[in-house]
Scaffold this motif. Sequence first.
Motif, PDB file in Angstrom:
ATOM      1  N   ASP A  74      36.465   7.944  78.801  1.00  0.00           N
ATOM      2  CA  ASP A  74      35.435   8.439  79.708  1.00  0.00           C
ATOM      3  C   ASP A  74      34.317   7.420  79.890  1.00  0.00           C
ATOM      4  O   ASP A  74      33.718   7.317  80.966  1.00  0.00           O
ATOM      5  N   ASP A  75      34.002   6.644  78.840  1.00  0.00           N
ATOM      6  CA  ASP A  75      33.017   5.571  78.967  1.00  0.00           C
ATOM      7  C   ASP A  75      33.483   4.510  79.952  1.00  0.00           C
ATOM      8  O   ASP A  75      32.691   3.994  80.752  1.00  0.00           O
ATOM      9  N   LEU A  76      34.772   4.173  79.894  1.00  0.00           N
ATOM     10  CA  LEU A  76      35.311   3.160  80.798  1.00  0.00           C
ATOM     11  C   LEU A  76      35.215   3.620  82.247  1.00  0.00           C
ATOM     12  O   LEU A  76      34.827   2.850  83.138  1.00  0.00           O
ATOM     13  N   VAL A  77      35.548   4.892  82.497  1.00  0.00           N
ATOM     14  CA  VAL A  77      35.472   5.431  83.861  1.00  0.00           C
ATOM     15  C   VAL A  77      34.020   5.513  84.316  1.00  0.00           C
ATOM     16  O   VAL A  77      33.688   5.151  85.457  1.00  0.00           O
ATOM     17  N   ALA A  78      33.125   5.973  83.450  1.00  0.00           N
ATOM     18  CA  ALA A  78      31.711   6.099  83.814  1.00  0.00           C
ATOM     19  C   ALA A  78      31.111   4.741  84.154  1.00  0.00           C
ATOM     20  O   ALA A  78      30.326   4.618  85.107  1.00  0.00           O
ATOM     21  N   THR A  79      31.466   3.703  83.399  1.00  0.00           N
ATOM     22  CA  THR A  79      30.939   2.367  83.669  1.00  0.00           C
ATOM     23  C   THR A  79      31.414   1.857  85.018  1.00  0.00           C
ATOM     24  O   THR A  79      30.659   1.199  85.752  1.00  0.00           O
ATOM     25  N   PHE A  80      32.655   2.160  85.364  1.00  0.00           N
ATOM     26  CA  PHE A  80      33.175   1.788  86.680  1.00  0.00           C
ATOM     27  C   PHE A  80      32.307   2.395  87.787  1.00  0.00           C
ATOM     28  O   PHE A  80      31.908   1.709  88.739  1.00  0.00           O
ATOM     29  N   ARG A  91      32.643 -16.909  72.119  1.00  0.00           N
ATOM     30  CA  ARG A  91      32.828 -17.003  70.666  1.00  0.00           C
ATOM     31  C   ARG A  91      33.301 -15.712  70.014  1.00  0.00           C
ATOM     32  O   ARG A  91      33.601 -15.708  68.827  1.00  0.00           O
ATOM     33  N   HIS A  92      33.347 -14.615  70.770  1.00  0.00           N
ATOM     34  CA  HIS A  92      33.692 -13.331  70.166  1.00  0.00           C
ATOM     35  C   HIS A  92      34.701 -12.571  71.040  1.00  0.00           C
ATOM     36  O   HIS A  92      34.557 -12.533  72.265  1.00  0.00           O
ATOM     37  N   VAL A  93      35.692 -11.982  70.388  1.00  0.00           N
ATOM     38  CA  VAL A  93      36.632 -11.105  71.078  1.00  0.00           C
ATOM     39  C   VAL A  93      36.265  -9.668  70.731  1.00  0.00           C
ATOM     40  O   VAL A  93      36.274  -9.275  69.562  1.00  0.00           O
ATOM     41  N   VAL A  94      35.917  -8.897  71.753  1.00  0.00           N
ATOM     42  CA  VAL A  94      35.514  -7.505  71.586  1.00  0.00           C
ATOM     43  C   VAL A  94      36.665  -6.598  71.979  1.00  0.00           C
ATOM     44  O   VAL A  94      37.299  -6.807  73.026  1.00  0.00           O
ATOM     45  N   ILE A  95      36.969  -5.611  71.146  1.00  0.00           N
ATOM     46  CA  ILE A  95      38.054  -4.680  71.446  1.00  0.00           C
ATOM     47  C   ILE A  95      37.522  -3.244  71.453  1.00  0.00           C
ATOM     48  O   ILE A  95      36.551  -2.926  70.769  1.00  0.00           O
ATOM     49  N   ARG A  96      38.177  -2.406  72.249  1.00  0.00           N
ATOM     50  CA  ARG A  96      37.813  -0.983  72.344  1.00  0.00           C
ATOM     51  C   ARG A  96      39.073  -0.149  72.097  1.00  0.00           C
ATOM     52  O   ARG A  96      39.753   0.266  73.041  1.00  0.00           O
ATOM     53  N   PRO A  97      39.388   0.099  70.839  1.00  0.00           N
ATOM     54  CA  PRO A  97      40.640   0.803  70.504  1.00  0.00           C
ATOM     55  C   PRO A  97      40.738   2.217  71.063  1.00  0.00           C
ATOM     56  O   PRO A  97      41.835   2.756  71.180  1.00  0.00           O
ATOM     57  N   LEU A  98      39.607   2.845  71.419  1.00  0.00           N
ATOM     58  CA  LEU A  98      39.631   4.220  71.949  1.00  0.00           C
ATOM     59  C   LEU A  98      39.772   4.249  73.465  1.00  0.00           C
ATOM     60  O   LEU A  98      39.516   5.278  74.093  1.00  0.00           O
ATOM     61  N   ALA A  99      40.192   3.149  74.079  1.00  0.00           N
ATOM     62  CA  ALA A  99      40.218   3.038  75.541  1.00  0.00           C
ATOM     63  C   ALA A  99      41.062   4.111  76.215  1.00  0.00           C
ATOM     64  O   ALA A  99      40.807   4.464  77.372  1.00  0.00           O
ATOM     65  N   TYR A 100      42.069   4.651  75.522  1.00  0.00           N
ATOM     66  CA  TYR A 100      42.939   5.678  76.108  1.00  0.00           C
ATOM     67  C   TYR A 100      42.566   7.102  75.673  1.00  0.00           C
ATOM     68  O   TYR A 100      43.241   8.060  76.060  1.00  0.00           O
ATOM     69  N   VAL A 101      41.523   7.252  74.889  1.00  0.00           N
ATOM     70  CA  VAL A 101      41.228   8.543  74.258  1.00  0.00           C
ATOM     71  C   VAL A 101      40.149   9.309  75.027  1.00  0.00           C
ATOM     72  O   VAL A 101      39.100   8.750  75.364  1.00  0.00           O
ATOM     73  N   ARG A 102      40.394  10.598  75.284  1.00  0.00           N
ATOM     74  CA  ARG A 102      39.433  11.460  75.956  1.00  0.00           C
ATOM     75  C   ARG A 102      38.250  11.767  75.040  1.00  0.00           C
ATOM     76  O   ARG A 102      38.415  11.955  73.832  1.00  0.00           O
ATOM     77  N   GLU A 147      36.371  21.187  88.460  1.00  0.00           N
ATOM     78  CA  GLU A 147      36.947  21.576  89.743  1.00  0.00           C
ATOM     79  C   GLU A 147      38.382  21.093  89.912  1.00  0.00           C
ATOM     80  O   GLU A 147      39.196  21.773  90.545  1.00  0.00           O
ATOM     81  N   SER A 148      38.688  19.928  89.370  1.00  0.00           N
ATOM     82  CA  SER A 148      40.032  19.350  89.502  1.00  0.00           C
ATOM     83  C   SER A 148      40.457  18.768  88.159  1.00  0.00           C
ATOM     84  O   SER A 148      40.361  17.548  87.937  1.00  0.00           O
ATOM     85  N   PRO A 149      40.914  19.598  87.225  1.00  0.00           N
ATOM     86  CA  PRO A 149      41.321  19.098  85.907  1.00  0.00           C
ATOM     87  C   PRO A 149      42.351  17.971  86.020  1.00  0.00           C
ATOM     88  O   PRO A 149      43.301  18.064  86.799  1.00  0.00           O
ATOM     89  N   GLY A 150      42.126  16.910  85.257  1.00  0.00           N
ATOM     90  CA  GLY A 150      43.037  15.767  85.286  1.00  0.00           C
ATOM     91  C   GLY A 150      42.566  14.627  86.171  1.00  0.00           C
ATOM     92  O   GLY A 150      43.161  13.554  86.173  1.00  0.00           O
ATOM     93  N   ARG A 151      41.479  14.839  86.925  1.00  0.00           N
ATOM     94  CA  ARG A 151      41.024  13.793  87.838  1.00  0.00           C
ATOM     95  C   ARG A 151      40.559  12.555  87.085  1.00  0.00           C
ATOM     96  O   ARG A 151      40.842  11.419  87.499  1.00  0.00           O
ATOM     97  N   ILE A 152      39.857  12.735  85.963  1.00  0.00           N
ATOM     98  CA  ILE A 152      39.354  11.581  85.213  1.00  0.00           C
ATOM     99  C   ILE A 152      40.521  10.769  84.648  1.00  0.00           C
ATOM    100  O   ILE A 152      40.484   9.538  84.638  1.00  0.00           O
ATOM    101  N   GLU A 153      41.565  11.452  84.202  1.00  0.00           N
ATOM    102  CA  GLU A 153      42.742  10.739  83.705  1.00  0.00           C
ATOM    103  C   GLU A 153      43.390   9.929  84.823  1.00  0.00           C
ATOM    104  O   GLU A 153      43.826   8.791  84.613  1.00  0.00           O
TER     105      GLU A 153
END
Length: 304
Positions: free
Chosen positions: A160-166, A189-200, A242-248
Amino acid sequence: MSTVLPLPTPVLRNADRRGAREADKLAKRLRHQVGKAIADFGMIEDGDKVMVCLSGGKDSYTMLDVLLQLQKKAPVSFSITAVNLDQKQPGFPEHVLPDYLRALGVDFHIIEQDTYSVVTRVVPEGKTMCSLCSRLRRGALYTWAEQHGFTKIALGHHRDDLVATFFLNLFFHAKLSGMPPKLLSDDGRHVVIRPLAYVREADIAAYAEAKRFPIIPCNLCGSQENLQRKQVGLMMQQWERESPGRIETIARALGDIRPSQLSDPKLFDFLSLGHRDGAARADAHAWLAGEPHAAPAPGNDSDA
């Protein structure tokens, strides 16, 4: 006055069993989604030293918990160190995270840096503090990661953070960009990862409640009501009602970009599309100036 009778013991036991099954299913789903994100984006490699940034919120607790579970059966060997930045906010319960992490047996470190005073001194009252606060926090964490040889920095942003930032970038900054699951810092100099990228986020909230994480609320920026991110969040919540599944669906779209269907000539060579060999091109200045193209001189036919 009516008397409330207790539920029969078998009913309570059945409810407990159902709750346990649901919790197990949720934990399994989170492990699957985090594992898939790690594999899809090459987030963790053999020998990595992963610095897990722990804020005390539900997202970072969940990230640490799931990564520790995956570490036990991972196909590669990597270390985990939980790192928290104590920003010296008034009333911050300094003992909560160390007590929790010691009980868990996790390697950890607390960075102490008074960014709170800097932010409250620099930002005028009533203005949002998130931008400056996040820059200071990021600088402190990046510096510590470099000093101690960490190869990956794990942050707890979820789907949801990824979608909101978009949408924040779309609505307020006129650009199509977001928060990638994996990125290289601006200084390289740094590699940043977001392991929760697929998690609601809803799954994270349910998981945090089931695990009874000792949540520490943010009283600095979390109490500000007029944030653009909150506006976008409310919009997304309404869409989901209003439309469940839209964020996914939107989240999946962020991973299926079609440059030729957008309008950025830096990503797709529109100039060459359908161009005829030998045909002259006029630049933008010529089109805007309205100057007619010079016709070939009589008797100077190239086919003669």
